[in-house]
Design a protein around this motif. Sequence first.
Motif, PDB file in Angstrom:
ATOM      1  N   GLU A   4       0.846  -1.192   0.000  1.00 45.21           N
ATOM      2  CA  GLU A   4       0.000   0.000   0.000  1.00 45.21           C
ATOM      3  C   GLU A   4       0.884   1.245   0.000  1.00 45.21           C
ATOM      4  OE1 GLU A   4      -3.049   2.308   3.105  1.00 45.21           O
ATOM      5  OE2 GLU A   4      -2.302   0.298   3.560  1.00 45.21           O
ATOM      6  N   THR A   5       0.455   2.266  -0.738  1.00 43.86           N
ATOM      7  CA  THR A   5       1.081   3.581  -0.602  1.00 43.86           C
ATOM      8  C   THR A   5      -0.016   4.593  -0.291  1.00 43.86           C
ATOM      9  OG1 THR A   5       0.911   4.386  -2.895  1.00 43.86           O
ATOM     10  CG2 THR A   5       2.775   2.940  -2.374  1.00 43.86           C
ATOM     11  N   VAL A   6       0.391   5.755   0.247  1.00 39.62           N
ATOM     12  CA  VAL A   6      -0.596   6.739   0.679  1.00 39.62           C
ATOM     13  C   VAL A   6      -0.186   8.136   0.218  1.00 39.62           C
ATOM     14  CG1 VAL A   6      -1.363   5.399   2.674  1.00 39.62           C
ATOM     15  CG2 VAL A   6       0.561   6.992   2.922  1.00 39.62           C
ATOM     16  N   SER A   7      -1.185   9.029   0.184  1.00 38.34           N
ATOM     17  CA  SER A   7      -0.908  10.408  -0.229  1.00 38.34           C
ATOM     18  C   SER A   7      -1.744  11.381   0.586  1.00 38.34           C
ATOM     19  CB  SER A   7      -1.199  10.598  -1.722  1.00 38.34           C
ATOM     20  OG  SER A   7      -2.594  10.588  -1.954  1.00 38.34           O
ATOM     21  N   LEU A   8      -1.345  12.634   0.556  1.00 39.44           N
ATOM     22  CA  LEU A   8      -2.079  13.722   1.199  1.00 39.44           C
ATOM     23  C   LEU A   8      -2.592  14.668   0.124  1.00 39.44           C
ATOM     24  CD1 LEU A   8      -2.966  15.492   3.570  1.00 39.44           C
ATOM     25  CD2 LEU A   8      -0.630  16.388   3.706  1.00 39.44           C
ATOM     26  N   ASP A   9      -3.907  14.854   0.080  1.00 41.14           N
ATOM     27  CA  ASP A   9      -4.561  15.717  -0.907  1.00 41.14           C
ATOM     28  C   ASP A   9      -4.446  17.170  -0.450  1.00 41.14           C
ATOM     29  OD1 ASP A   9      -6.293  17.126  -2.544  1.00 41.14           O
ATOM     30  OD2 ASP A   9      -7.822  15.560  -2.555  1.00 41.14           O
ATOM     31  N   PHE A  10      -3.827  18.017  -1.274  1.00 40.16           N
ATOM     32  CA  PHE A  10      -3.596  19.406  -0.885  1.00 40.16           C
ATOM     33  C   PHE A  10      -4.880  20.227  -0.770  1.00 40.16           C
ATOM     34  CE2 PHE A  10       0.952  19.308  -2.823  1.00 40.16           C
ATOM     35  CZ  PHE A  10       1.392  18.591  -1.726  1.00 40.16           C
TER      36      PHE A  10
END
Length: 341
Positions: free
Chosen positions: A131-137
């Motif tokens: 799994e990878t994750v991100s932060l939505d600006f």
Amino acid sequence: YSVLENLPNNLHDVYFYPEWVMLHTVYPGSRALMFTFQKQEKIWAYPFLLSPISFPGRSSLETTWHDIETAYGYGGPIANTKDKDFLEDAHNAFLDWCGDQNVVAEFVRLHPLIQNEQWTDPQVKISLNRETVSLDFDLLQKQDLPFTSKTRNMLNRAENLGVSIIRLEGKSGYEKFVQMYRDSMKRLKAEEYLFFGNEYFSNLYTILQDNGFVLGAERQNTCIAASVFIKGATWLHYHLAATYFDKMVPGANNQLLLTASQIGLDLGLKGLHLGGGRTNLPDDTLLKFKRSMSTSSYNYVIGKRIHNHDIYSGLYDAWKNQYPLLESEYGDRLLCYRYTT
């Protein structure tokens, strides 16, 4: 770049830039290439590393063989169409080229944000890696930060303890990061490939001039953590991180990521891709930390293909016979024969 310009903007990520692929030509004789197949306005493009194979028993072979690997990070094929007939023609053309180049095996790190397995040859065996994750600006512009109360407390704690986030400017600031990074990798007893050489860091510095920056977390005039961030046309990526664990303050790394995200927002980017954990285990501690600073998750998948089974079997057996102690650790990796220590 001329090929990328004819593809949708969301595909203009740093991992497809020529200087990024060239950054990872670590094996002797390795070449950074992009195979491009085009019919009128339809394009299929695939950047990768083509490397000659050096292995136990090579001297007994009359032919130089090669393998293909995407650069460290996220890569794989990209295209501006889903036309099945066109993609089949592109895959067949690439397969013919691989035959001409005596390619034995192909290892693909695909891009979780653009899910480019849709453009990968069906012959390539796709499997979930982690799994990878991100932060939505966009969510940073709301009144409340998109984090749990525990994460917000960590951010406040670092601030209350006097942590400040600064840009590590110029060559001297960058070299400070490099030293911290190497010290961190030694402490973690990381795999050899994660140490990177002087040439790598020199070339990465060049990339950062236009496509990234380095941030440091300071407390009492001492840098306690630092991170490198790289950017493409749409996304900011958390690339390398370093920490002086004996001086670490809770929340400092959270502050680093939040500040980087605010910079990315100002640059007009979509979000910060934090990546995954050190392992593919669901309870990986690094992934847990990244999840605490994220708003979205993705499946990172990899692709494997053996082009010449007879030669590959010979390579595997020769490697296993010369390095029997390495088989249990690396034997399940497609390009296992490249591990010699």
